[in-house]
Scaffold this motif. Structure first.
Motif, PDB file in Angstrom:
ATOM      1  N   ALA A  79      46.723  58.962  47.784  1.00 25.58           N
ATOM      2  CA  ALA A  79      48.120  59.192  48.149  1.00 25.58           C
ATOM      3  C   ALA A  79      48.181  60.047  49.408  1.00 25.58           C
ATOM      4  CB  ALA A  79      48.867  59.890  47.021  1.00 25.58           C
ATOM      5  N   ILE A  80      49.116  59.731  50.282  1.00 24.78           N
ATOM      6  CA  ILE A  80      49.375  60.574  51.439  1.00 24.78           C
ATOM      7  C   ILE A  80      50.851  60.951  51.421  1.00 24.78           C
ATOM      8  CG2 ILE A  80      49.678  58.574  52.971  1.00 24.78           C
ATOM      9  CD1 ILE A  80      48.546  60.448  55.211  1.00 24.78           C
ATOM     10  N   THR A  81      51.118  62.249  51.619  1.00 22.77           N
ATOM     11  CA  THR A  81      52.477  62.777  51.589  1.00 22.77           C
ATOM     12  C   THR A  81      52.756  63.520  52.885  1.00 22.77           C
ATOM     13  OG1 THR A  81      52.457  63.034  49.184  1.00 22.77           O
ATOM     14  CG2 THR A  81      54.061  64.350  50.405  1.00 22.77           C
ATOM     15  N   PHE A  82      53.926  63.255  53.453  1.00 26.22           N
ATOM     16  CA  PHE A  82      54.420  64.003  54.611  1.00 26.22           C
ATOM     17  C   PHE A  82      55.736  64.656  54.211  1.00 26.22           C
ATOM     18  CE2 PHE A  82      51.608  60.924  56.482  1.00 26.22           C
ATOM     19  CZ  PHE A  82      50.987  61.624  57.506  1.00 26.22           C
ATOM     20  N   GLU A  83      55.786  65.981  54.319  1.00 21.79           N
ATOM     21  CA  GLU A  83      57.019  66.698  54.025  1.00 21.79           C
ATOM     22  C   GLU A  83      57.737  66.992  55.339  1.00 21.79           C
ATOM     23  OE1 GLU A  83      56.547  70.055  51.488  1.00 21.79           O
ATOM     24  OE2 GLU A  83      55.510  68.918  49.930  1.00 21.79           O
ATOM     25  N   GLY A  84      59.040  66.795  55.328  1.00 18.59           N
ATOM     26  CA  GLY A  84      59.838  67.011  56.526  1.00 18.59           C
ATOM     27  C   GLY A  84      59.519  66.023  57.632  1.00 18.59           C
ATOM     28  N   LEU A  85      59.080  64.825  57.283  1.00 21.38           N
ATOM     29  CA  LEU A  85      58.742  63.827  58.292  1.00 21.38           C
ATOM     30  C   LEU A  85      60.005  63.419  59.049  1.00 21.38           C
ATOM     31  CD1 LEU A  85      56.555  62.005  59.508  1.00 21.38           C
ATOM     32  CD2 LEU A  85      57.120  60.317  57.763  1.00 21.38           C
ATOM     33  N   GLN A  86      59.932  63.517  60.360  1.00 17.98           N
ATOM     34  CA  GLN A  86      61.133  63.340  61.176  1.00 17.98           C
ATOM     35  C   GLN A  86      60.754  62.752  62.532  1.00 17.98           C
ATOM     36  OE1 GLN A  86      63.318  66.979  61.434  1.00 17.98           O
ATOM     37  NE2 GLN A  86      64.847  66.166  62.832  1.00 17.98           N
ATOM     38  N   LYS A 214      58.217  59.931  72.812  1.00 17.66           N
ATOM     39  CA  LYS A 214      58.814  60.021  71.481  1.00 17.66           C
ATOM     40  C   LYS A 214      57.910  60.892  70.610  1.00 17.66           C
ATOM     41  CE  LYS A 214      62.169  56.937  72.147  1.00 17.66           C
ATOM     42  NZ  LYS A 214      63.615  57.219  71.953  1.00 17.66           N
ATOM     43  N   TYR A 215      58.458  61.453  69.553  1.00 19.20           N
ATOM     44  CA  TYR A 215      57.610  62.297  68.706  1.00 19.20           C
ATOM     45  C   TYR A 215      57.851  62.027  67.228  1.00 19.20           C
ATOM     46  CZ  TYR A 215      61.653  65.437  67.959  1.00 19.20           C
ATOM     47  OH  TYR A 215      62.879  65.964  67.610  1.00 19.20           O
ATOM     48  N   LEU A 216      56.859  62.412  66.438  1.00 10.80           N
ATOM     49  CA  LEU A 216      57.035  62.550  65.000  1.00 10.80           C
ATOM     50  C   LEU A 216      56.683  63.978  64.628  1.00 10.80           C
ATOM     51  CD1 LEU A 216      54.024  62.444  63.483  1.00 10.80           C
ATOM     52  CD2 LEU A 216      54.284  60.028  63.932  1.00 10.80           C
ATOM     53  N   LYS A 217      57.388  64.497  63.648  1.00 12.47           N
ATOM     54  CA  LYS A 217      57.255  65.902  63.256  1.00 12.47           C
ATOM     55  C   LYS A 217      57.149  65.983  61.746  1.00 12.47           C
ATOM     56  CE  LYS A 217      59.789  69.149  65.169  1.00 12.47           C
ATOM     57  NZ  LYS A 217      60.919  70.047  65.540  1.00 12.47           N
ATOM     58  N   CYS A 218      56.405  66.954  61.239  1.00 18.79           N
ATOM     59  CA  CYS A 218      56.359  67.196  59.800  1.00 18.79           C
ATOM     60  C   CYS A 218      56.033  68.651  59.535  1.00 18.79           C
ATOM     61  CB  CYS A 218      55.350  66.280  59.108  1.00 18.79           C
ATOM     62  SG  CYS A 218      53.635  66.629  59.525  1.00 18.79           S
ATOM     63  N   SER A 219      56.311  69.085  58.311  1.00 19.98           N
ATOM     64  CA  SER A 219      56.048  70.459  57.895  1.00 19.98           C
ATOM     65  C   SER A 219      54.803  70.589  57.032  1.00 19.98           C
ATOM     66  CB  SER A 219      57.251  71.009  57.115  1.00 19.98           C
ATOM     67  OG  SER A 219      58.376  71.092  57.953  1.00 19.98           O
ATOM     68  N   LYS A 220      54.349  69.478  56.458  1.00 19.64           N
ATOM     69  CA  LYS A 220      53.158  69.521  55.611  1.00 19.64           C
ATOM     70  C   LYS A 220      52.559  68.127  55.519  1.00 19.64           C
ATOM     71  CE  LYS A 220      53.122  71.983  51.785  1.00 19.64           C
ATOM     72  NZ  LYS A 220      53.377  72.401  50.374  1.00 19.64           N
ATOM     73  N   VAL A 221      51.226  68.077  55.484  1.00 23.67           N
ATOM     74  CA  VAL A 221      50.503  66.838  55.213  1.00 23.67           C
ATOM     75  C   VAL A 221      49.633  67.079  53.989  1.00 23.67           C
ATOM     76  CG1 VAL A 221      48.830  65.140  56.050  1.00 23.67           C
ATOM     77  CG2 VAL A 221      50.456  66.192  57.653  1.00 23.67           C
ATOM     78  N   LYS A 222      49.695  66.154  53.031  1.00 26.04           N
ATOM     79  CA  LYS A 222      48.892  66.294  51.825  1.00 26.04           C
ATOM     80  C   LYS A 222      48.221  64.965  51.518  1.00 26.04           C
ATOM     81  CE  LYS A 222      50.976  67.162  47.797  1.00 26.04           C
ATOM     82  NZ  LYS A 222      50.554  66.365  46.623  1.00 26.04           N
ATOM     83  N   VAL A 223      46.935  65.013  51.219  1.00 21.72           N
ATOM     84  CA  VAL A 223      46.171  63.832  50.824  1.00 21.72           C
ATOM     85  C   VAL A 223      45.601  64.084  49.435  1.00 21.72           C
ATOM     86  CG1 VAL A 223      44.206  62.347  51.331  1.00 21.72           C
ATOM     87  CG2 VAL A 223      45.614  63.228  53.208  1.00 21.72           C
ATOM     88  N   ASP A 224      45.847  63.152  48.521  1.00 22.97           N
ATOM     89  CA  ASP A 224      45.309  63.235  47.168  1.00 22.97           C
ATOM     90  C   ASP A 224      44.368  62.060  46.939  1.00 22.97           C
ATOM     91  OD1 ASP A 224      47.032  65.395  45.560  1.00 22.97           O
ATOM     92  OD2 ASP A 224      48.377  64.287  46.898  1.00 22.97           O
ATOM     93  N   ILE A 225      43.212  62.346  46.327  1.00 21.93           N
ATOM     94  CA  ILE A 225      42.226  61.321  46.023  1.00 21.93           C
ATOM     95  C   ILE A 225      41.809  61.461  44.566  1.00 21.93           C
ATOM     96  CG2 ILE A 225      39.969  60.355  46.630  1.00 21.93           C
ATOM     97  CD1 ILE A 225      40.268  61.791  49.355  1.00 21.93           C
ATOM     98  N   TRP A 226      41.913  60.356  43.827  1.00 16.07           N
ATOM     99  CA  TRP A 226      41.484  60.349  42.428  1.00 16.07           C
ATOM    100  C   TRP A 226      40.276  59.415  42.275  1.00 16.07           C
ATOM    101  CZ3 TRP A 226      46.554  60.455  43.899  1.00 16.07           C
ATOM    102  CH2 TRP A 226      47.372  61.454  43.352  1.00 16.07           C
ATOM    103  N   SER A 227      39.389  59.769  41.368  1.00 16.46           N
ATOM    104  CA  SER A 227      38.232  58.919  41.092  1.00 16.46           C
ATOM    105  C   SER A 227      37.766  59.170  39.659  1.00 16.46           C
ATOM    106  CB  SER A 227      37.095  59.216  42.065  1.00 16.46           C
ATOM    107  OG  SER A 227      36.626  60.554  41.914  1.00 16.46           O
ATOM    108  N   ASN A 228      36.888  58.293  39.213  1.00 19.24           N
ATOM    109  CA  ASN A 228      36.277  58.447  37.882  1.00 19.24           C
ATOM    110  C   ASN A 228      34.803  58.794  38.000  1.00 19.24           C
ATOM    111  OD1 ASN A 228      38.562  57.995  36.332  1.00 19.24           O
ATOM    112  ND2 ASN A 228      38.306  55.772  36.400  1.00 19.24           N
TER     113      ASN A 228
END
Length: 228
Positions: A79-86, A214-228
């Motif tokens: 999963a990849i999450t961007f907070e405040g992506l603008q 042009k720009y893209l802006k964010c306040s946080k980037v988070k990457v989650d990785i799950w495995s067995n």
């Protein structure tokens, strides 16, 4: 967001969960992130944001991406999450947030061109072709009208389940979308051979079709990785 088997039981993403978080509070980026374009920061006492700006050239891009690739056959979910992506308006740009191969021959991305009414989840194939799955969720909420606040996606998550959570022969790869201002959920069921495994990169990319920066802006980037 959870996934369930045919009997309705919750299927865990994986036994092992690893997480990378970049919050930019101190005006720096972690070594696991890299950029295309010009990065700049607003550290404390500001909000702690990252802005990546394109060159003022047609076809130029601004990218925020994970430096290392992830072998999708070795993990159960990414999963990849961007907070405040603008974005600075929605004129002459296309945007995607994806978990995809560098050559776009594996993985998926959530994509929208400003001229399109809907966003799509794009599933790539080994031959370079792809299949689009239309979404109700969009990047651009004020189509064709420039403006910063109209483009603000405070928390956007793209989740790829590789199918490895399920028993062999019953793999069920899928894509999930989530945002704090729009309905999220299952965006694409890629079972039945519709998902192409590969070495995948988590990325947010803005491309300009005008000779303007042009720009893209964010306040946080988070990457989650799950495995067995």
């Amino acid at each position: 967001m959870v996934i369930r088997d045919a009997a309705g039981n919750i299927v865990p993403f994986g036994k092992v969960h690893k997480e990378l978080i970049a919050d930019f509070l101190f005006g720096t980026a972690p070594e696991w992130l890299e950029f295309v374009g010009t990065p700049s920061f607003e550290p404390l006492p500001d909000r702690g944001t990252l802005t990546v700006t394109t060159a003022a050239t047609v076809g130029a891009s601004a990218e925020i991406k994970l430096k290392n690739l992830i072998d999708s056959t070795k993990v159960t979910a990414i999963a990849i999450t961007f907070e405040g992506l603008q974005f600075n308006g929605n004129i002459g740009i296309s945007v995607q947030v994806g978990i995809k191969a560098i050559d776009s021959k594996a993985g998926i991305t959530f994509f929208q061109n400003v001229n399109q009414k809907y966003g799509v989840v794009r599933a790539y194939k080994a031959d370079g072709t792809y299949t689009d799955y239309q979404q109700n969720m969009v990047f651009f909420t004020t189509n064709g009208v420039a403006g910063d606040e109209a483009q603000n996606r405070k928390n956007l998550t793209v989740l790829l389940c590789t199918g490895s959570q399920f028993s062999a022969g019953f793999e069920r790869p899928s894509v999930w979308l989530g945002a704090d201002d729009q309905y999220g959920g299952v965006a694409a069921d890629l079972s039945g051979g519709l998902f192409q495994h590969g070495n995948l990169q988590c990325i947010a990319k803005l491309t300009t079709s005008l000779a303007e920066a042009k720009y893209l802006k964010c306040s946080k980037v988070k990457v989650d990785i799950w495995s067995n």
